[in-house]
Write an enzyme that holds these catalytic residues in place. Sequence first.
Site, PDB file in Angstrom:
ATOM      1  N   TYR A 125      -0.514   0.563 -10.785  1.00 36.88           N
ATOM      2  CA  TYR A 125      -1.754   0.017 -11.348  1.00 36.88           C
ATOM      3  C   TYR A 125      -1.620  -0.069 -12.961  1.00 36.88           C
ATOM      4  O   TYR A 125      -2.452  -1.038 -13.447  1.00 36.88           O
ATOM      5  CB  TYR A 125      -3.335   0.528 -10.932  1.00 36.88           C
ATOM      6  CG  TYR A 125      -3.650   0.300  -9.488  1.00 36.88           C
ATOM      7  CD1 TYR A 125      -2.727  -0.380  -8.508  1.00 36.88           C
ATOM      8  CD2 TYR A 125      -4.868   0.069  -9.043  1.00 36.88           C
ATOM      9  CE1 TYR A 125      -3.133  -0.766  -7.403  1.00 36.88           C
ATOM     10  CE2 TYR A 125      -5.236  -0.195  -7.879  1.00 36.88           C
ATOM     11  CZ  TYR A 125      -4.453  -0.520  -6.904  1.00 36.88           C
ATOM     12  OH  TYR A 125      -4.773  -0.713  -5.573  1.00 36.88           O
ATOM     13  N   LYS A 174       6.103   8.615  -1.077  1.00 34.97           N
ATOM     14  CA  LYS A 174       7.301   7.901  -0.309  1.00 34.97           C
ATOM     15  C   LYS A 174       8.612   8.449  -1.046  1.00 34.97           C
ATOM     16  O   LYS A 174       9.282   7.340  -1.334  1.00 34.97           O
ATOM     17  CB  LYS A 174       6.878   6.571  -0.777  1.00 34.97           C
ATOM     18  CG  LYS A 174       7.786   5.457   0.283  1.00 34.97           C
ATOM     19  CD  LYS A 174       7.680   5.727   1.670  1.00 34.97           C
ATOM     20  CE  LYS A 174       8.489   4.539   2.470  1.00 34.97           C
ATOM     21  NZ  LYS A 174       8.715   4.831   3.933  1.00 34.97           N
ATOM     22  N   ASP A 207       3.537   6.058   5.276  1.00 33.25           N
ATOM     23  CA  ASP A 207       3.441   5.406   6.290  1.00 33.25           C
ATOM     24  C   ASP A 207       3.099   6.273   7.508  1.00 33.25           C
ATOM     25  O   ASP A 207       2.132   5.948   8.554  1.00 33.25           O
ATOM     26  CB  ASP A 207       4.435   4.454   6.802  1.00 33.25           C
ATOM     27  CG  ASP A 207       5.837   5.135   6.296  1.00 33.25           C
ATOM     28  OD1 ASP A 207       5.901   6.083   5.443  1.00 33.25           O
ATOM     29  OD2 ASP A 207       6.852   4.763   6.904  1.00 33.25           O
ATOM     30  N   ASP A 231      -5.637   4.131  -3.144  1.00 34.51           N
ATOM     31  CA  ASP A 231      -6.441   2.882  -2.937  1.00 34.51           C
ATOM     32  C   ASP A 231      -6.676   2.383  -1.382  1.00 34.51           C
ATOM     33  O   ASP A 231      -7.735   2.165  -0.847  1.00 34.51           O
ATOM     34  CB  ASP A 231      -6.047   1.619  -3.780  1.00 34.51           C
ATOM     35  CG  ASP A 231      -7.022   0.839  -3.944  1.00 34.51           C
ATOM     36  OD1 ASP A 231      -8.075   0.893  -3.403  1.00 34.51           O
ATOM     37  OD2 ASP A 231      -6.715  -0.164  -4.718  1.00 34.51           O
TER      38      ASP A 231
END
Length: 335
Positions: A125, A174, A207, A231
């Site tokens: 962000y 990740k 995921d 988020d």
Amino acid sequence: MTQKITVIRGDGIGPEIMDATLFVLGKLDTGFEYEDADAGLVALEKHGDLMPASTLESIARNKIALKSPLTTPVGGGFTSINVSLRRHFDLYANVRPAVSFPNTKSRFGDGVDLITVRENTEGAYLAEGQEVSADGETAFSGTRITRKGSERIVRYAFELARSTGRKKVTAVHKANIIKSTSGLFLAVAREVAAKYPDIEFQEMIVDNCCMQLVMRPEQFDVIVTTNLFGDIISDLCAGLVGGLGLAPGANIGENAAIFEAVHGTAPDIAGQGKANPCALLLAAAQMLDHVGQVENAERLRKAIVATLEAKDSLTGDLGGTGNTMGFAQAIASRL
């Protein structure tokens, strides 16, 4: 002891749910005094600024704010008000509980009781170096993760788990693909976890985390992750317990904290008394915890649950025919 709270009534349904929330808080012996401050479209119309300096000064002075949803105009170079507030006050910890409630439109009637702790000030962000090539064929935006930012958010998650009696922290990442930024976050999470041997530590790729949340959300306790993943995951968790109408949020830093309903302004039903005030009421419960009024926070949460169980004056999104203030009055009667 009196404590002054900055109140931002917001846009759309914001003033209605704030009135309902302050009505319920008024039935508790909180000692709060409220200082109104403008932000969003109301502030733009009155002051020519989405976030006037006087509002920032109020939050800085009082250190605690309760905020309804705000509208950031689309286009025109306007920056997200929420993102701006988080950066201005360095509100690095976004804390989003998701708890099963009775008589909600949820696939999980019970068994969900988790907290997402999202890093709030860096990551995707920041959108550093955003650019689109002259031919419109390529776009770029940078992501930055720091050791300091990662360490303090993971430490916050472990301290939250310890102080609330929770047993496990899951670091979501990740790092298998994004080896630099997500890799740094995971490495720091492992370092911090080693200092909390009383709390179980788990690592999970983002995921897989989303799949596991949908299949077996009861396995999670505290989730800690970076800005973008947090988020997405926190909204997924809201969906597990009935939607954003039951989703509070806290934005916490060293020198200020802002508590909010995380849903939008719902302009299509503004002024009609249809809005569900639960998200802001639950944010107010987080605020009560934050200032040390744990007993009042528990009273408020129990009153909300009892009102849902009784199906008393519920708003339309919860399957009832009640209105915003009627629902608040029903909750207040059970404090």
